[in-house]
Design a protein around this motif. Structure first.
Motif, short mmCIF file in Angstrom:
data_model
loop_
_atom_site.label_atom_id
_atom_site.label_comp_id
_atom_site.label_asym_id
_atom_site.label_seq_id
_atom_site.Cartn_x
_atom_site.Cartn_y
_atom_site.Cartn_z
N LEU A 29 -8.50 7.45 -5.89
CA LEU A 29 -8.45 8.90 -6.03
C LEU A 29 -9.44 9.54 -5.07
O LEU A 29 -10.62 9.15 -5.04
N PRO A 30 -9.02 10.52 -4.28
CA PRO A 30 -10.00 11.23 -3.45
C PRO A 30 -10.86 12.12 -4.33
O PRO A 30 -10.46 12.52 -5.42
N GLY A 31 -12.05 12.41 -3.86
CA GLY A 31 -12.93 13.29 -4.61
C GLY A 31 -14.10 13.69 -3.75
O GLY A 31 -14.26 13.20 -2.62
N VAL A 32 -14.95 14.57 -4.27
CA VAL A 32 -16.17 14.95 -3.56
C VAL A 32 -17.41 14.58 -4.34
O VAL A 32 -18.52 14.61 -3.81
N ALA A 33 -17.25 14.22 -5.62
CA ALA A 33 -18.38 13.77 -6.43
C ALA A 33 -17.84 13.12 -7.70
O ALA A 33 -16.69 13.34 -8.10
N VAL A 34 -18.69 12.31 -8.32
CA VAL A 34 -18.39 11.76 -9.65
C VAL A 34 -19.70 11.74 -10.42
O VAL A 34 -20.79 11.63 -9.84
N ASP A 35 -19.60 11.91 -11.75
CA ASP A 35 -20.84 11.97 -12.53
C ASP A 35 -21.02 10.73 -13.39
O ASP A 35 -20.22 9.78 -13.35
N GLY A 36 -22.07 10.74 -14.19
CA GLY A 36 -22.42 9.57 -14.99
C GLY A 36 -21.42 9.22 -16.07
O GLY A 36 -21.48 8.14 -16.64
N ARG A 37 -20.49 10.13 -16.35
CA ARG A 37 -19.42 9.85 -17.31
C ARG A 37 -18.18 9.29 -16.63
O ARG A 37 -17.20 8.96 -17.29
N GLY A 38 -18.22 9.25 -15.29
CA GLY A 38 -17.03 8.83 -14.55
C GLY A 38 -16.08 9.97 -14.26
O GLY A 38 -14.97 9.74 -13.78
N LEU B 15 -15.04 15.19 -9.42
CA LEU B 15 -14.80 16.53 -8.87
C LEU B 15 -13.88 16.34 -7.68
O LEU B 15 -14.24 15.69 -6.70
N GLY B 16 -12.64 16.87 -7.77
CA GLY B 16 -11.66 16.69 -6.72
C GLY B 16 -11.71 17.80 -5.68
O GLY B 16 -12.63 18.63 -5.68
N ARG B 17 -10.70 17.81 -4.83
CA ARG B 17 -10.66 18.81 -3.76
C ARG B 17 -10.17 20.17 -4.25
O ARG B 17 -10.23 21.15 -3.52
N GLY B 18 -9.62 20.22 -5.45
CA GLY B 18 -9.27 21.52 -6.03
C GLY B 18 -7.80 21.86 -6.00
O GLY B 18 -7.39 22.90 -6.50
N GLY B 19 -6.96 20.98 -5.44
CA GLY B 19 -5.54 21.29 -5.36
C GLY B 19 -4.75 20.92 -6.60
O GLY B 19 -3.62 21.39 -6.80
N GLY B 20 -5.31 20.05 -7.44
CA GLY B 20 -4.63 19.66 -8.67
C GLY B 20 -3.61 18.55 -8.51
O GLY B 20 -2.99 18.14 -9.49
N SER B 21 -3.41 18.05 -7.28
CA SER B 21 -2.37 17.02 -7.05
C SER B 21 -2.64 15.77 -7.87
O SER B 21 -1.72 15.18 -8.46
N VAL C 233 0.85 -1.19 0.00
CA VAL C 233 0.00 0.00 0.00
C VAL C 233 0.89 1.24 0.00
O VAL C 233 1.72 1.43 0.90
N LEU C 234 0.70 2.08 -1.00
CA LEU C 234 1.45 3.33 -1.12
C LEU C 234 0.54 4.49 -0.74
O LEU C 234 -0.62 4.53 -1.13
N LEU C 235 1.09 5.42 0.04
CA LEU C 235 0.34 6.60 0.46
C LEU C 235 1.06 7.87 0.03
O LEU C 235 2.30 7.90 0.00
N PRO C 236 0.32 8.93 -0.26
CA PRO C 236 0.94 10.16 -0.75
C PRO C 236 1.47 11.06 0.37
O PRO C 236 0.96 11.06 1.49
N ALA C 237 2.49 11.82 0.01
CA ALA C 237 3.01 12.90 0.85
C ALA C 237 3.01 14.15 -0.01
O ALA C 237 3.60 14.16 -1.10
N LEU C 238 2.32 15.18 0.45
CA LEU C 238 2.17 16.41 -0.33
C LEU C 238 3.48 17.20 -0.37
O LEU C 238 4.08 17.47 0.66
N LEU C 239 3.89 17.56 -1.58
CA LEU C 239 5.10 18.36 -1.78
C LEU C 239 4.74 19.84 -1.83
O LEU C 239 3.58 20.20 -2.05
N PRO C 240 5.73 20.73 -1.65
CA PRO C 240 5.43 22.18 -1.63
C PRO C 240 4.74 22.69 -2.89
O PRO C 240 3.97 23.66 -2.84
N ASP C 241 4.97 22.04 -4.05
CA ASP C 241 4.35 22.49 -5.29
C ASP C 241 3.02 21.80 -5.58
O ASP C 241 2.49 21.89 -6.69
#
Length: 204
Positions: free
Chosen positions: A134-143, A146-152, A80-88
């Protein structure tokens, strides 16, 4: 699977705020029960059952819970791999070996995240995963997600494409977060399936 009615392409920020506000009304019992249901649903997927490595994340706050799933994967011998957020806002990766392998990290004024405390494996480590959650807050019928907005995770998806990697892309959500349509951009890439407490919906 229940969902909201048609979504009129509102501003992403407004839509994201509405979904997050609904999450914040969930009780601790709601969070625990849905996390257990999500783990059961996800573990039953053939892609997850056959995975040797899964790139995931540790849920925070009222996000659909992932820890039960992470521990179940580890018990199966899955890496299991987990992310670490980088400054960019890009993501590095580290291995999850149990709750003791996590560190709570605050990034500026934003929320604290649980990140791997051990050795960093580099941003390209995700390309070796068989499944990416992938984390998200919603998904639509096309798959489309909608993510959290950070672009990571846009960067993660671009990295997978550049490497010619094709892991199964899954998003864990609450039932009401599967909607008719979310605002999308040309570069958005659909997920393969959404897992909710009541079931699984596949998109391709």
């Amino acid at each position: 699977m229940s969902h909201l009615g048609p979504v009129d392409e509102p501003d992403k920020r407004t839509l994201r705020r509405a979904f997050l506000a609904a999450r914040n009304r969930l009780t601790p019992d709601d969070l625990r029960e849905t996390a257990e249901a999500l783990a059961g649903r996800a573990l039953g997927l053939p892609e997850v059952a056959g995975a040797r490595a899964v790139a995931a994340y540790v849920s925070v706050g009222a996000e659909p819970g992932t820890l039960a799933l992470l521990d179940a994967l580890r018990a199966r011998g899955v890496r299991v791999l987990l992310p670490a957020l980088l400054p960019d806002n890009d993501l590095d990766w580290g291995e999850y070996t149990g709750p003791d392998s996590l560190a709570r990290v605050r990034h500026g004024g934003r929320m604290e995240l649980w990140e791997p405390a051990g050795a960093r494996l580099g941003p390209d480590a995700v390309t070796g995963a068989d499944v990416v959650l992938l984390p998200g807050v919603a998904v639509d019928g096309r798959g489309l997600r909608l993510g959290r907005g950070g672009g990571s995770y846009d960067r993660v998806l671009a990295r997978l494409t550049a490497a010619g990697a094709h892991p199964a892309l899954l998003v864990l959500l609450y039932d009401r977060e599967v909607v008719a349509r979310v605002p999308a951009e040309p570069h958005d890439r659909p997920v393969d399936a959404v897992v909710t407490p009541s079931g699984v919906r596949r998109f391709r």
